[in-house]
Each structure stands twice: as C-alpha cells, then as structure tokens.
Write an enzyme that holds these catalytic residues in place. Sequence first.
Site, short mmCIF file in Angstrom:
data_model
loop_
_atom_site.label_atom_id
_atom_site.label_comp_id
_atom_site.label_asym_id
_atom_site.label_seq_id
_atom_site.Cartn_x
_atom_site.Cartn_y
_atom_site.Cartn_z
N ASP A 1 82.98 118.00 88.37
CA ASP A 1 83.51 117.83 89.72
C ASP A 1 84.94 118.33 89.75
O ASP A 1 85.69 118.21 88.77
CB ASP A 1 83.46 116.36 90.16
CG ASP A 1 83.85 116.22 91.64
OD1 ASP A 1 83.07 116.67 92.49
OD2 ASP A 1 84.95 115.69 91.91
N GLU A 5 88.57 118.55 92.26
CA GLU A 5 89.34 118.25 93.46
C GLU A 5 90.19 119.47 93.75
O GLU A 5 90.65 120.16 92.83
CB GLU A 5 90.20 117.00 93.28
CG GLU A 5 89.41 115.73 92.97
CD GLU A 5 88.38 115.39 94.02
OE1 GLU A 5 88.61 115.71 95.22
OE2 GLU A 5 87.33 114.83 93.67
N HIS A 31 86.40 110.46 95.36
CA HIS A 31 87.24 111.64 95.62
C HIS A 31 88.25 111.89 94.52
O HIS A 31 89.20 112.66 94.73
CB HIS A 31 87.93 111.56 96.99
CG HIS A 31 86.99 111.60 98.15
ND1 HIS A 31 86.13 112.65 98.37
CD2 HIS A 31 86.74 110.70 99.13
CE1 HIS A 31 85.41 112.42 99.46
NE2 HIS A 31 85.75 111.23 99.93
N ASP A 90 83.78 110.77 90.69
CA ASP A 90 82.59 111.36 91.29
C ASP A 90 81.58 111.81 90.23
O ASP A 90 80.36 111.73 90.43
CB ASP A 90 82.97 112.54 92.18
CG ASP A 90 83.68 112.10 93.46
OD1 ASP A 90 83.71 110.89 93.72
OD2 ASP A 90 84.22 112.97 94.18
#
Length: 471
Positions: free
Chosen positions: A9, A11, A147, A152
Amino acid sequence: MLPCYVLLDLETTGGNAVRDRVTEIAAVRVEHGVEVARWSTLVNPGVTISGFIEQLTGISNAMVADAPTFDEVGHQLLKLLDGAVLVAHNVRFDHGFLQNEFARMDVTLRTKTLCTVRLSRLLYPGVKGHGLDAIMQRHGISTASRHRAMGDVQVMQTWLAQVTQQFGPEHLQRQAQVLLQGSAALPPQLDTNVADIPEGPGVYLFYGENSLPIYVGKSVKLRSRVMSHFQASSREPREMRIAQEIRRIEWIETAGELGALLLEARLVKQHQPLHNRQLRRESNLCAWRLDANPNARPLLTLVRGAELSPQQFGNLYGPYRSKNQAISHLRELAEQHGLCLQALGLESGKGRCFAHQIGHCKGVCCGGEAPERHHLRLQVALVADKLRVWPFAGPVGLRELNPNTGQADIHLFDQWCHLATVRSDQELAEALQTRSEVLAFDLDSYRLALKYLMPPGKSGTSLVELALQFT
C-alpha cells in the site's frame, strides 16, 4: 493464495500518478502462505503535502522532511518485489505510482499484479461495495491506522486470512489465478500493466519504439478492448504485427462513447498511425454544388477544400472521398433517373445527347423536357446526398454524462465542426473565442454531429443531451 506475493500500500500527495508523489510505502512479502518480510517507510515526496491530504492520512510535511526520497529506497522495494506478484487494493493506483517513481530512476517496473478489489468481486459477486471501508465493515475488521500504508496492508492481510478460512486455500488460489490469466496473452516486451487500464469509455494509444503511436482505438470498455487485440494476435495478421511492435500503452478516459469517437478521430488525423486504416485525414473530399438556375450548364460543379464549406451546404451534395467516386455515383443516378449527362457536365457536346438517342434521357438537351422539370428531378435524385444546413443560430454544446462515474463532458459543435470538448467554464469560453480558427469541414465530425444532434439520444454507457446553445 499464490506461491509468492507482496501485499503493498502507498500513501501519496494526491491521485494523479504522473504529477503526485509517494509519501509512504508498506509491504509484506508472503511465500507459500508464510510471511517472510515486512517493511515500511515514510518517503520525502519532494513536493508539498496539502492540508487535505495531511488531514486524510495524518502524514505532514514535517514528518517527511528528513525521510528518504523514493530513489533512495526504490532498490530495496525492487528486491522485496523480486519474483512476487504485487497485490494491492485498487492495484492500478499503486502500480501506476510505482511505475512513475521507478521511471524517474530510469528503472522499468516489471511485475504481475493482482487487485483485491477484483478478487472481492469474484468471491462475493452478489455484494455491493468492495472498497476497503466496505470490506472492513462487512467482515468486522478494524484498524487504528486507516489511510496509513501499513495499517491498510494489515487490513488486507486480515481479510485474506478470513476468506482463506471461509473458502479454502485451493478455491482462493483458483480465483487468484483467474485474475492473473488475464495477462497471459500479453506481448512479453509490453512495459504497460494492462490491469492499470480502466474498464470504462475512452481512447487507447499503442506505441512502438518511438514517440508516435502505431495504433489508436476507442471503446466503452477500454481494458477489454485492449486485451481483445492481443487475444486475436494468433489469428489475425494485423493484430500479430501490432503485438510484435507494441512496447507501451497510453489511454485517455472520456465521459462516454461520443467523446471517445471524437477523440479517436482527432488523434488518428493528427498522428496518422501506421495501423489505422480508417479515420485518416480526408484530403480528397469533395461534393457536388447544384446551380440554382435550371438553364445553367453544367448544372453541377465539383467543389473541394475551402469551397466545401458548411455555410454552403444548402446546395451541396455528398460528400465523396474522391473525384472518381463522385462522378461514378452521379452516373449511376443519371442512369436510374433518366438525367441528361450533357446537362450534368459529364458529357461534352451540344444538341441531342447519346443517352437520349438510346432512350435514357428525357430530352432536356434537345427541347424534349423543360429545364425546370429536369432540374427538379435532379434534386429528387440527389436528395439522399444533400448535406444538411446547420440547424442552429450558433454553436451548441452536447453534454455527455457517465452515470457510473459522474464525469460530464461538453462537446462543442458549430457548423457541424467539433470545436472542442470542455469540462469547465474557462475552457468553454476559450473554445468559443477561437472557433473561427477551426471551422473546417470534417466528415467524421459531421456524421457524429448528425447522429447525436438529429435528434440527441442515448449512447452506450453514457447519456447525451443538447445542453447549450449560443448565438
């Protein structure tokens, strides 16, 4: 699920994989069902993190100020991905960012991908909502770090453990393989991950070794259409040549089919791709101009170029792709309707024409038919070819809405010419201001405008309506 995969994941500073940058990475590598590595790091994006993104993710500019840049951690991530399938929720988002970040390092990312959104749809076909929040709610999964990248990843890891227990490892592996098999027909030299291509309307461009596209196409289902090229490459010679030459794919999403058709026509004329046979620039387009005077000789004059103007469509008939096509079609009409080739300008001489001698002309050439009657019969013969006069006082805008995504485009037309496709008031004003510079007849735009304006209707997955009129 798979012999070797990496749950990942990211960001980021925003949703544009080309413009925005990565701020955090988290990855867990699993081999034969056992976690063998876990890694996460903040990343200095080199750009400012907006207040909105900071509020969403909790990652501030201060937190990443001393963090490594992507090129400082990229090779570590490549080692983690080596030999593994990249698994992520909405994987084309993460993969797109990684592709662009590695491209800045002059590294080409080559890895198979699997999307857990698509996996969820396969496992639960009757369920609505497959986003991470929907999955958490449905499966009772919680996290204090939503988030954030590792938070996540842990949610995905917990979900995979649950579905493995529910369906069994063999069933889960079969479903994962179904998703991976979609890439089985892909050319080995293709640098683009086809899974990143959206399954919505738009235009796709195939590129070879250089910066010019070798093929441009459109579809209301982009990814499926692109895959159909490669699946047909073993059967069709042209598709085989494309598959051998292709190196990368680009795409542009549109609100619907009309936008895709207009954009495809423009790009094909602009780039003249090697493998596009249709929609190329029509340099030989022409039309017949009918003289209003029944006694004029010839009654019809062939016009092309600047004379083929939408403002003159009241007495133009066609269009035809070449002079030969125009003459051949007119000869057929003369034969069918008993028209005089001399009066039409297709035969030289004076007095009684040859067609009248064999009973195929009613005699306008020798006083056997009134010129006015012959002129009227000629108009009737040509009626199916009559070019339509622009029915509005000025430009109009066709609003196209995609009900699935909410994307709306305004396609601006004037005198049958497509001026622009706009999405804001500023773009609309600019297009109206410059419309006099682009009013040149284009057969493809004319046909599309006729189809959607006379009358407006529904098209594919989108809705088209007449939204704006200007004087």
